[in-house]
Write an enzyme that holds these catalytic residues in place. Sequence first.
Site, PDB file in Angstrom:
ATOM      1  N   TYR A  64       0.846  -1.180   0.000  1.00  0.00           N
ATOM      2  CA  TYR A  64       0.000   0.000   0.000  1.00  0.00           C
ATOM      3  C   TYR A  64       0.887   1.238   0.000  1.00  0.00           C
ATOM      4  O   TYR A  64       1.775   1.369   0.849  1.00  0.00           O
ATOM      5  CB  TYR A  64      -0.929   0.024   1.215  1.00  0.00           C
ATOM      6  CG  TYR A  64      -1.890   1.176   1.118  1.00  0.00           C
ATOM      7  CD1 TYR A  64      -2.966   1.098   0.256  1.00  0.00           C
ATOM      8  CD2 TYR A  64      -1.680   2.347   1.821  1.00  0.00           C
ATOM      9  CE1 TYR A  64      -3.832   2.173   0.103  1.00  0.00           C
ATOM     10  CE2 TYR A  64      -2.535   3.424   1.680  1.00  0.00           C
ATOM     11  CZ  TYR A  64      -3.616   3.330   0.815  1.00  0.00           C
ATOM     12  OH  TYR A  64      -4.468   4.391   0.663  1.00  0.00           O
ATOM     13  N   GLN A  77     -10.284  -0.021   1.997  1.00  0.00           N
ATOM     14  CA  GLN A  77     -10.827  -0.872   0.940  1.00  0.00           C
ATOM     15  C   GLN A  77      -9.712  -1.501   0.103  1.00  0.00           C
ATOM     16  O   GLN A  77      -9.867  -2.627  -0.390  1.00  0.00           O
ATOM     17  CB  GLN A  77     -11.836  -0.105   0.078  1.00  0.00           C
ATOM     18  CG  GLN A  77     -11.314   1.137  -0.632  1.00  0.00           C
ATOM     19  CD  GLN A  77     -11.374   2.388   0.228  1.00  0.00           C
ATOM     20  OE1 GLN A  77     -11.399   2.329   1.457  1.00  0.00           O
ATOM     21  NE2 GLN A  77     -11.355   3.547  -0.424  1.00  0.00           N
ATOM     22  N   ASN A 118      -2.895   5.894   6.586  1.00  0.00           N
ATOM     23  CA  ASN A 118      -3.576   6.611   7.660  1.00  0.00           C
ATOM     24  C   ASN A 118      -4.198   5.611   8.637  1.00  0.00           C
ATOM     25  O   ASN A 118      -3.995   4.397   8.523  1.00  0.00           O
ATOM     26  CB  ASN A 118      -4.636   7.564   7.090  1.00  0.00           C
ATOM     27  CG  ASN A 118      -5.705   6.811   6.300  1.00  0.00           C
ATOM     28  OD1 ASN A 118      -5.898   5.607   6.478  1.00  0.00           O
ATOM     29  ND2 ASN A 118      -6.386   7.519   5.422  1.00  0.00           N
ATOM     30  N   SER A 175       5.100   8.875  12.517  1.00  0.00           N
ATOM     31  CA  SER A 175       6.558   8.826  12.449  1.00  0.00           C
ATOM     32  C   SER A 175       7.198   9.545  13.647  1.00  0.00           C
ATOM     33  O   SER A 175       6.587  10.429  14.238  1.00  0.00           O
ATOM     34  CB  SER A 175       7.011   9.452  11.128  1.00  0.00           C
ATOM     35  OG  SER A 175       8.326   9.075  10.847  1.00  0.00           O
ATOM     36  N   GLN A 221      11.335  15.790  10.699  1.00  0.00           N
ATOM     37  CA  GLN A 221      10.374  14.835  11.239  1.00  0.00           C
ATOM     38  C   GLN A 221       9.026  15.493  11.475  1.00  0.00           C
ATOM     39  O   GLN A 221       7.976  14.945  11.130  1.00  0.00           O
ATOM     40  CB  GLN A 221      10.913  14.247  12.549  1.00  0.00           C
ATOM     41  CG  GLN A 221      10.091  13.088  13.054  1.00  0.00           C
ATOM     42  CD  GLN A 221       9.969  12.000  12.014  1.00  0.00           C
ATOM     43  OE1 GLN A 221      10.957  11.594  11.416  1.00  0.00           O
ATOM     44  NE2 GLN A 221       8.774  11.545  11.759  1.00  0.00           N
ATOM     45  N   HIS A 267       6.207  15.848   8.787  1.00  0.00           N
ATOM     46  CA  HIS A 267       5.441  14.698   8.298  1.00  0.00           C
ATOM     47  C   HIS A 267       3.950  14.830   8.594  1.00  0.00           C
ATOM     48  O   HIS A 267       3.112  14.413   7.808  1.00  0.00           O
ATOM     49  CB  HIS A 267       5.944  13.397   8.931  1.00  0.00           C
ATOM     50  CG  HIS A 267       7.009  12.746   8.115  1.00  0.00           C
ATOM     51  ND1 HIS A 267       6.806  12.343   6.828  1.00  0.00           N
ATOM     52  CD2 HIS A 267       8.299  12.420   8.403  1.00  0.00           C
ATOM     53  CE1 HIS A 267       7.912  11.799   6.345  1.00  0.00           C
ATOM     54  NE2 HIS A 267       8.838  11.834   7.271  1.00  0.00           N
ATOM     55  N   GLU A 288      11.518   5.337  16.579  1.00  0.00           N
ATOM     56  CA  GLU A 288      11.647   4.823  15.216  1.00  0.00           C
ATOM     57  C   GLU A 288      13.014   5.213  14.644  1.00  0.00           C
ATOM     58  O   GLU A 288      13.754   4.373  14.161  1.00  0.00           O
ATOM     59  CB  GLU A 288      10.515   5.406  14.350  1.00  0.00           C
ATOM     60  CG  GLU A 288      10.529   4.926  12.923  1.00  0.00           C
ATOM     61  CD  GLU A 288       9.560   5.711  12.040  1.00  0.00           C
ATOM     62  OE1 GLU A 288       9.051   6.763  12.473  1.00  0.00           O
ATOM     63  OE2 GLU A 288       9.326   5.269  10.896  1.00  0.00           O
ATOM     64  N   HIS A 289      13.333   6.504  14.704  1.00  0.00           N
ATOM     65  CA  HIS A 289      14.640   7.000  14.253  1.00  0.00           C
ATOM     66  C   HIS A 289      15.372   7.601  15.450  1.00  0.00           C
ATOM     67  O   HIS A 289      14.769   8.315  16.243  1.00  0.00           O
ATOM     68  CB  HIS A 289      14.497   8.116  13.218  1.00  0.00           C
ATOM     69  CG  HIS A 289      13.655   7.765  12.035  1.00  0.00           C
ATOM     70  ND1 HIS A 289      12.318   8.087  11.956  1.00  0.00           N
ATOM     71  CD2 HIS A 289      13.960   7.116  10.887  1.00  0.00           C
ATOM     72  CE1 HIS A 289      11.833   7.651  10.790  1.00  0.00           C
ATOM     73  NE2 HIS A 289      12.800   7.050  10.129  1.00  0.00           N
ATOM     74  N   ASP A 292      15.765   8.074   4.889  1.00  0.00           N
ATOM     75  CA  ASP A 292      14.418   8.121   4.314  1.00  0.00           C
ATOM     76  C   ASP A 292      14.443   7.861   2.812  1.00  0.00           C
ATOM     77  O   ASP A 292      13.497   7.319   2.249  1.00  0.00           O
ATOM     78  CB  ASP A 292      13.780   9.502   4.550  1.00  0.00           C
ATOM     79  CG  ASP A 292      13.360   9.698   5.996  1.00  0.00           C
ATOM     80  OD1 ASP A 292      13.212   8.694   6.699  1.00  0.00           O
ATOM     81  OD2 ASP A 292      13.189  10.857   6.408  1.00  0.00           O
ATOM     82  N   GLU A 324       2.956 -36.641  28.268  1.00  0.00           N
ATOM     83  CA  GLU A 324       1.948 -35.637  27.892  1.00  0.00           C
ATOM     84  C   GLU A 324       0.587 -36.291  27.649  1.00  0.00           C
ATOM     85  O   GLU A 324      -0.362 -35.606  27.249  1.00  0.00           O
ATOM     86  CB  GLU A 324       2.388 -34.841  26.655  1.00  0.00           C
ATOM     87  CG  GLU A 324       3.474 -33.809  26.956  1.00  0.00           C
ATOM     88  CD  GLU A 324       3.662 -32.759  25.853  1.00  0.00           C
ATOM     89  OE1 GLU A 324       3.062 -32.916  24.773  1.00  0.00           O
ATOM     90  OE2 GLU A 324       4.400 -31.794  26.096  1.00  0.00           O
ATOM     91  N   HIS A 349       0.781 -40.156  19.548  1.00  0.00           N
ATOM     92  CA  HIS A 349       2.114 -39.619  19.248  1.00  0.00           C
ATOM     93  C   HIS A 349       3.180 -40.659  19.558  1.00  0.00           C
ATOM     94  O   HIS A 349       4.121 -40.851  18.803  1.00  0.00           O
ATOM     95  CB  HIS A 349       2.384 -38.359  20.077  1.00  0.00           C
ATOM     96  CG  HIS A 349       1.739 -37.124  19.541  1.00  0.00           C
ATOM     97  ND1 HIS A 349       0.385 -36.967  19.474  1.00  0.00           N
ATOM     98  CD2 HIS A 349       2.268 -35.979  19.017  1.00  0.00           C
ATOM     99  CE1 HIS A 349       0.098 -35.774  18.953  1.00  0.00           C
ATOM    100  NE2 HIS A 349       1.231 -35.157  18.673  1.00  0.00           N
TER     101      HIS A 349
END
Lengths: 427, 427
Positions: free
Chosen positions: A124, A186, A209, A233, A255, A258, A322-323, A356, A410, A415
């Site tokens: 995506y 969707q 999003n 981010s 940053q 964003h 993250e960074h 990036d 067990e 088995h």
Amino acid sequence: MQVIKYPRPEPWPELLRRPALESAALEQTVKDILANVRTNGDAALRQYALEFDRSVVDEFLVSDSEYLDAESLVPQDLKDAIAAAKANIEKFHAVEKVERRVIETTPGVFCWTKLLPIEKIGLYVPAGSAPLFSTVLMLVIPAKLAGCKEIVLCSPPSANGTIDPVTLYAAKLCGVTSIFKIGGAQAVGAMAFGTESVPSVYKIFGPGNQFVTEAKLQVLRYGIAIDMPAGPSELAVLADETCVPSFVAADLLSQAEHGSDSQVILVSTSQAVIDEVLTEVDRQLESLPRKVLAKTALENSKAIFVDSIETGINLLNEYAPEHLIIATAEAEVVAETVTNAGSVFIGNYSCESAGDYASGTNHTLPTNGAARAYSGVSVTSFMKTITYQRITEEGIRNLGPVIETMAAAEGLDAHKNAVSIRREFIG
Amino acid sequence: MQVIKYPRPEPWPELLRRPALESAALEQTVKDILANVRTNGDAALRQYALEFDRSVVDEFLVSDSEYLDAESLVPQDLKDAIAAAKANIEKFHAVEKVERRVIETTPGVFCWTKLLPIEKIGLYVPAGSAPLFSTVLMLVIPAKLAGCKEIVLCSPPSANGTIDPVTLYAAKLCGVTSIFKIGGAQAVGAMAFGTESVPSVYKIFGPGNQFVTEAKLQVLRYGIAIDMPAGPSELAVLADETCVPSFVAADLLSQAEHGSDSQVILVSTSQAVIDEVLTEVDRQLESLPRKVLAKTALENSKAIFVDSIETGINLLNEYAPEHLIIATAEAEVVAETVTNAGSVFIGNYSCESAGDYASGTNHTLPTNGAARAYSGVSVTSFMKTITYQRITEEGIRNLGPVIETMAAAEGLDAHKNAVSIRREFIG
């Protein structure tokens, strides 16, 4: 930016808490969208294209002539830049061939592992406020290196029914199988369940999003894998008096631009550095086109004054950014003490923008503290392992009694019997 | 067992469909349990111990004296068998030290990757109809090899407030940090959110009933990672006339005895083999203590007669079984054509029980078709990667323009500026 001095460890979790993003309404909306796509296929996709993208889409699949049009729209200097970035990303992601290592765990018991591509994957790529063609590079290049057979990409159409040309150009360049003009939850549903137009895939990657993120979490229930739960981010900078305050300010702003929900944290052992960085932030902010977004993000951000680099690292390991940029003396030594982060940028010239776009590392990284347990995307994200075992008569003779004893303990007699019947047969 | 002859490819998806396990009621029940644990901590855990386990638990943490009691209850031959299995699992899971490979993607741009343990992990070990101490070995051994610092284990208490002694013995032997007498969705909640007694962890592993599985899916929303979505256990056998029908029957039964929802599939190129296996299944079934469970599982199971080994493999690759036994001529060559499976057992002496307990491979494997995109548990399941980059002045001089061009094309001026300000500084 909120400035906090010498926080004691007790309030760290509170201090470092990210804004919660829970919503029962969102969950139900996405559930309805997925159910509609699952039941009505393309018809549901057409309905949402009109409703959410204000776009009448006849054919979801991008045609060859649309690719050609897109290619002609991308300027040569951008094509050259994309080629350079692609080369670096390929170099970094290239996997060394590993020889098969067969392990004889017991005489006659041979075990090994094989790494195989996930055959069908879905990507995506959001459009929205800025087209993110760099995400195409970051996802398609490792997928191709992994050997995925079918690479499906979905990206939302604009109101006139087209997809950003650079996104199309990058997708074709890197080797996407097919591109569909579908956005939002969707699109995730279409790739998870398949429709008349869109083939179903086994794993879905990519940012998006809150609707896209929620849809990815929901399709997990249908056996579809996802790269990771994505959130806004984040960047943390650890800086001492050896940093260049104007660089740090530029990184924090990169940053912050964003989105208004971006998370920015500055940790420093120097009050002077904090003061200078904040002054620089205000100065640089004025000339930014995305000033309003960045300003809101900065309001939620924090500058934390700590008594030592060690405290700073402890605090940042708990936050798991993250960074993480390390702009301190002996930055490489400090970097060795990081235990939780998505990607670490070492020294004054290692800006986050490099990672990036073009340094070679992947920019799809765990956010929201997920770096404590998740890795960023790599070639292995597009692969899975199968284990194998081959047991000989000797092997079952040697190992059989161990299996029988454990299976009996067990309470699993069948088995045990699967071994006993073989041992009796050998005699 | 339902026998199907020569299915054409079109109905394969229908033929291979697993029973769906959706339930809105289950989802809501688990949501309520998790919310209660999150808000009320130990008090909620006490309430559920009474309600679900009919157990009054004062202290959730297993004490040293409880360990000692447990150890004295485990017979020596079982201790020896566990030691042998542990040695094999350790041998197979041992990771070769990989030298750090620093890649200079552009002159002056150095990138590398580091694999680090996930610091805090949580394991769930079900009790229920049979104590599953083998799961302790399969989860704790790779966690220790990965270097996890804190290994928390939860297992449901019996009505008298104790945990199965072999589970305790195996947990202590393998190096679990702390064990708690907590079961079900509430155990997952306790490890995800933390309570007065139970520390919170970053990733949760282990099998469980539908409540546990649902709880694992739900805590993903709180940033907790999980091993994989688990479903009922599965076995597929591909057999030709070189197989030993009584072995195949024993293997099918060993899977069927797991529970009435177990999935068992036999694919064969020989009608005679199918007939003989089914006769053997009926014969062997009679003497099994867990006959009733196995019988129900077999009713949902299928024997599929195919025209060739190739067709059989194509069909099985589409099904993506958790376990796949290949009992055919040239079994190792056939195994090379498998693309989707959790673990593959090659030849007449490679019974699934071996992998379940002691051959060395991990028995925590993807079910319900998840093998198309998921791997079984390995040492890397307990680790995450961090990427690093160090860029020199030369590096930013070389790569800077590429980053600037791409950032500008994405409309991210602050990203571009983070490079420009450094290039201007160097002059």
